[in-house]
Scaffold this motif. Structure first.
Motif, PDB file in Angstrom:
ATOM      1  N   VAL A 160       9.524   7.290   2.440  1.00 40.70           N
ATOM      2  CA  VAL A 160       9.879   6.230   1.494  1.00 40.70           C
ATOM      3  C   VAL A 160       8.829   6.233   0.390  1.00 40.70           C
ATOM      4  CG1 VAL A 160      10.278   3.760   1.153  1.00 40.70           C
ATOM      5  CG2 VAL A 160      10.960   4.842   3.316  1.00 40.70           C
ATOM      6  N   SER A 161       9.252   6.442  -0.838  1.00 42.67           N
ATOM      7  CA  SER A 161       8.322   6.512  -1.965  1.00 42.67           C
ATOM      8  C   SER A 161       7.576   5.195  -2.137  1.00 42.67           C
ATOM      9  CB  SER A 161       9.074   6.834  -3.260  1.00 42.67           C
ATOM     10  OG  SER A 161       9.711   8.073  -3.158  1.00 42.67           O
ATOM     11  N   GLY A 162       6.325   5.294  -2.571  1.00 47.03           N
ATOM     12  CA  GLY A 162       5.507   4.109  -2.776  1.00 47.03           C
ATOM     13  C   GLY A 162       5.701   3.504  -4.150  1.00 47.03           C
ATOM     14  N   GLY A 163       5.094   2.323  -4.342  1.00 48.29           N
ATOM     15  CA  GLY A 163       5.107   1.674  -5.642  1.00 48.29           C
ATOM     16  C   GLY A 163       6.056   0.511  -5.768  1.00 48.29           C
ATOM     17  N   SER A 164       7.002   0.362  -4.829  1.00 48.64           N
ATOM     18  CA  SER A 164       7.990  -0.703  -4.950  1.00 48.64           C
ATOM     19  C   SER A 164       8.091  -1.493  -3.648  1.00 48.64           C
ATOM     20  CB  SER A 164       9.358  -0.112  -5.302  1.00 48.64           C
ATOM     21  OG  SER A 164      10.372  -1.073  -5.161  1.00 48.64           O
ATOM     22  N   PHE A 222      10.418  -3.550  -3.066  1.00 46.03           N
ATOM     23  CA  PHE A 222      11.842  -3.549  -2.732  1.00 46.03           C
ATOM     24  C   PHE A 222      12.181  -2.388  -1.806  1.00 46.03           C
ATOM     25  CE2 PHE A 222      16.161  -2.019  -3.563  1.00 46.03           C
ATOM     26  CZ  PHE A 222      16.886  -3.139  -3.151  1.00 46.03           C
ATOM     27  N   ARG A 223      11.614  -1.204  -2.070  1.00 47.75           N
ATOM     28  CA  ARG A 223      11.874  -0.050  -1.211  1.00 47.75           C
ATOM     29  C   ARG A 223      11.365  -0.307   0.207  1.00 47.75           C
ATOM     30  NH1 ARG A 223       9.907   3.404  -5.453  1.00 47.75           N
ATOM     31  NH2 ARG A 223      11.619   4.298  -6.634  1.00 47.75           N
ATOM     32  N   ILE A 224      10.155  -0.868   0.294  1.00 49.82           N
ATOM     33  CA  ILE A 224       9.595  -1.137   1.618  1.00 49.82           C
ATOM     34  C   ILE A 224      10.470  -2.141   2.368  1.00 49.82           C
ATOM     35  CG2 ILE A 224       7.589  -1.967   2.903  1.00 49.82           C
ATOM     36  CD1 ILE A 224       5.852  -1.193   0.569  1.00 49.82           C
ATOM     37  N   LEU A 225      10.921  -3.185   1.664  1.00 51.17           N
ATOM     38  CA  LEU A 225      11.748  -4.207   2.300  1.00 51.17           C
ATOM     39  C   LEU A 225      13.129  -3.683   2.667  1.00 51.17           C
ATOM     40  CD1 LEU A 225      10.946  -7.385   0.172  1.00 51.17           C
ATOM     41  CD2 LEU A 225      10.622  -7.153   2.644  1.00 51.17           C
ATOM     42  N   SER A 226      13.719  -2.869   1.784  1.00 48.91           N
ATOM     43  CA  SER A 226      15.090  -2.415   2.032  1.00 48.91           C
ATOM     44  C   SER A 226      15.179  -1.469   3.208  1.00 48.91           C
ATOM     45  CB  SER A 226      15.665  -1.746   0.777  1.00 48.91           C
ATOM     46  OG  SER A 226      14.955  -0.565   0.461  1.00 48.91           O
ATOM     47  N   SER A 285       5.566  16.482  -2.090  1.00 48.00           N
ATOM     48  CA  SER A 285       4.319  15.881  -2.537  1.00 48.00           C
ATOM     49  C   SER A 285       4.658  14.576  -3.238  1.00 48.00           C
ATOM     50  CB  SER A 285       3.580  16.808  -3.507  1.00 48.00           C
ATOM     51  OG  SER A 285       3.197  18.005  -2.864  1.00 48.00           O
ATOM     52  N   GLY A 286       3.852  13.572  -3.033  1.00 49.82           N
ATOM     53  CA  GLY A 286       4.119  12.301  -3.692  1.00 49.82           C
ATOM     54  C   GLY A 286       3.244  11.202  -3.150  1.00 49.82           C
ATOM     55  N   ARG A 287       3.600   9.999  -3.519  1.00 51.02           N
ATOM     56  CA  ARG A 287       2.910   8.807  -3.035  1.00 51.02           C
ATOM     57  C   ARG A 287       3.894   8.053  -2.147  1.00 51.02           C
ATOM     58  NH1 ARG A 287      -1.905   7.243  -4.276  1.00 51.02           N
ATOM     59  NH2 ARG A 287      -2.565   5.150  -3.720  1.00 51.02           N
ATOM     60  N   TRP A 288       3.533   7.880  -0.880  1.00 53.33           N
ATOM     61  CA  TRP A 288       4.476   7.368   0.110  1.00 53.33           C
ATOM     62  C   TRP A 288       4.041   6.010   0.661  1.00 53.33           C
ATOM     63  CZ3 TRP A 288       8.098  10.789  -0.584  1.00 53.33           C
ATOM     64  CH2 TRP A 288       7.775  12.121  -0.804  1.00 53.33           C
ATOM     65  N   SER A 289       5.032   5.118   0.806  1.00 49.22           N
ATOM     66  CA  SER A 289       4.805   3.857   1.515  1.00 49.22           C
ATOM     67  C   SER A 289       5.041   4.063   3.010  1.00 49.22           C
ATOM     68  CB  SER A 289       5.752   2.762   1.006  1.00 49.22           C
ATOM     69  OG  SER A 289       5.432   2.403  -0.304  1.00 49.22           O
ATOM     70  N   VAL A 290       6.044   4.864   3.334  1.00 46.10           N
ATOM     71  CA  VAL A 290       6.383   5.162   4.730  1.00 46.10           C
ATOM     72  C   VAL A 290       6.466   6.671   4.891  1.00 46.10           C
ATOM     73  CG1 VAL A 290       8.091   4.910   6.572  1.00 46.10           C
ATOM     74  CG2 VAL A 290       7.724   3.025   4.971  1.00 46.10           C
ATOM     75  N   ARG A 334       0.828  -1.205   0.000  1.00 43.10           N
ATOM     76  CA  ARG A 334       0.000   0.000   0.000  1.00 43.10           C
ATOM     77  C   ARG A 334       0.866   1.260   0.000  1.00 43.10           C
ATOM     78  NH1 ARG A 334      -4.261  -1.791   4.751  1.00 43.10           N
ATOM     79  NH2 ARG A 334      -5.651  -3.038   3.457  1.00 43.10           N
ATOM     80  N   SER A 335       0.353   2.286  -0.626  1.00 39.90           N
ATOM     81  CA  SER A 335       0.991   3.599  -0.563  1.00 39.90           C
ATOM     82  C   SER A 335      -0.106   4.645  -0.591  1.00 39.90           C
ATOM     83  CB  SER A 335       1.971   3.798  -1.725  1.00 39.90           C
ATOM     84  OG  SER A 335       1.333   3.628  -2.968  1.00 39.90           O
ATOM     85  N   TYR A 336       0.234   5.860  -0.142  1.00 37.95           N
ATOM     86  CA  TYR A 336      -0.774   6.896   0.046  1.00 37.95           C
ATOM     87  C   TYR A 336      -0.287   8.220  -0.517  1.00 37.95           C
ATOM     88  CZ  TYR A 336      -2.585   3.433   3.320  1.00 37.95           C
ATOM     89  OH  TYR A 336      -3.059   2.266   3.874  1.00 37.95           O
ATOM     90  N   GLU A 337      -1.188   8.891  -1.213  1.00 37.42           N
ATOM     91  CA  GLU A 337      -0.878  10.211  -1.749  1.00 37.42           C
ATOM     92  C   GLU A 337      -0.884  11.228  -0.615  1.00 37.42           C
ATOM     93  OE1 GLU A 337       0.244  12.116  -5.183  1.00 37.42           O
ATOM     94  OE2 GLU A 337      -0.639  10.103  -5.187  1.00 37.42           O
ATOM     95  N   GLY A 338       0.074  12.139  -0.623  1.00 39.35           N
ATOM     96  CA  GLY A 338       0.092  13.136   0.437  1.00 39.35           C
ATOM     97  C   GLY A 338       1.083  14.250   0.194  1.00 39.35           C
ATOM     98  N   GLN A 339       0.969  15.276   1.007  1.00 42.63           N
ATOM     99  CA  GLN A 339       1.887  16.405   0.961  1.00 42.63           C
ATOM    100  C   GLN A 339       2.423  16.627   2.360  1.00 42.63           C
ATOM    101  OE1 GLN A 339       0.245  20.255  -0.064  1.00 42.63           O
ATOM    102  NE2 GLN A 339       2.187  20.893  -0.961  1.00 42.63           N
TER     103      GLN A 339
END
Length: 203
Positions: free
Chosen positions: A182-186, A188-192, A142-147, A94-99
């Motif tokens: 942490v940017s969303g969409g991957s 690998f990013r969440i795991l790393s 601004s972006g889509r964030w996993s963390v 999951r990831s969420y749009e936010g500022q």
């Protein structure tokens, strides 16, 4: 805030572990008997002008927020429920749009006593350095964030000895928070990110 030593009493004991470096009951009791105290930071959360709560470890949105919420159904597993819930969050991706707005410091996205970026290949810090605001202006992201985490302490515990914000163990009570994006969409990013923080002590 000046805080007396605390006895461990939770699933991860992050507040206790982060202040004395251990969640051992005997060690905590000795610190209390000796009257030891430390300065700690406390974050407050407000919505529409109303206080919603306070935190002595972190305020988080996205991965950690989802992890904590879903872990409640696995409470019978004890601290291991965080691992189960964490794996599920990675699978869900999951990831969420936010500022996000952050006040400027002496260096972009850094502690006042730390002029380094959080890691060698951090795109967020690199972007902040290129678009550093004028004095008095705030950083805007601004972006889509996993963390999306504001850590006022290292949040270290038995499961993550270095914590989600390793540098904070050296800066308790400094009046600062570590902003972690942490940017969303991957996956690998969440795991790393949790791998680096729990196993290597870097972000």
């Amino acid at each position: 805030m000046n805080c007396l030593s605390l006895p461990p009493g939770g699933s991860t004991d992050a507040t206790c572990h982060g202040t004395h470096g251990t969640s051992d009951v005997t060690t905590a009791a000795l610190h209390i008997i000796m009257g030891d105290s430390r300065s700690v930071d406390v974050a407050s959360v407000h919505a529409k002008g109303q206080l919603q709560g306070v935190a002595t470890t972190m305020v988080s949105y996205g991965y950690f927020g989802d992890l904590l919420q879903s872990s409640e159904r696995w409470r019978k597993l004890g601290p291991s429920r965080y691992i189960v819930s964490g794996v599920l969050q990675v699978i869900r991706n999951r990831s969420y749009e936010g500022q996000v707005s952050a006040p400027p410091g002496d260096a972009p996205l850094a502690q006042p006593d730390d002029a380094k970026t959080c890691s060698q290949h951090c795109g967020v810090c690199a972007k902040a350095a290129r678009s550093s605001p004028l004095p008095g202006e705030w950083h805007q992201f601004s972006g889509r964030w996993s963390v999306l985490t504001s850590a006022v302490a290292s949040c270290s515990c038995r499961l993550t000895p270095h914590g989600v914000s390793p540098s904070d163990k050296f800066t308790l009570g400094d009046g600062c928070t570590d902003l972690i994006l942490v940017s969303g969409g991957s996956r690998f990013r969440i795991l790393s990110y949790p791998y680096r923080t729990s196993c290597t002590g870097t972000r």
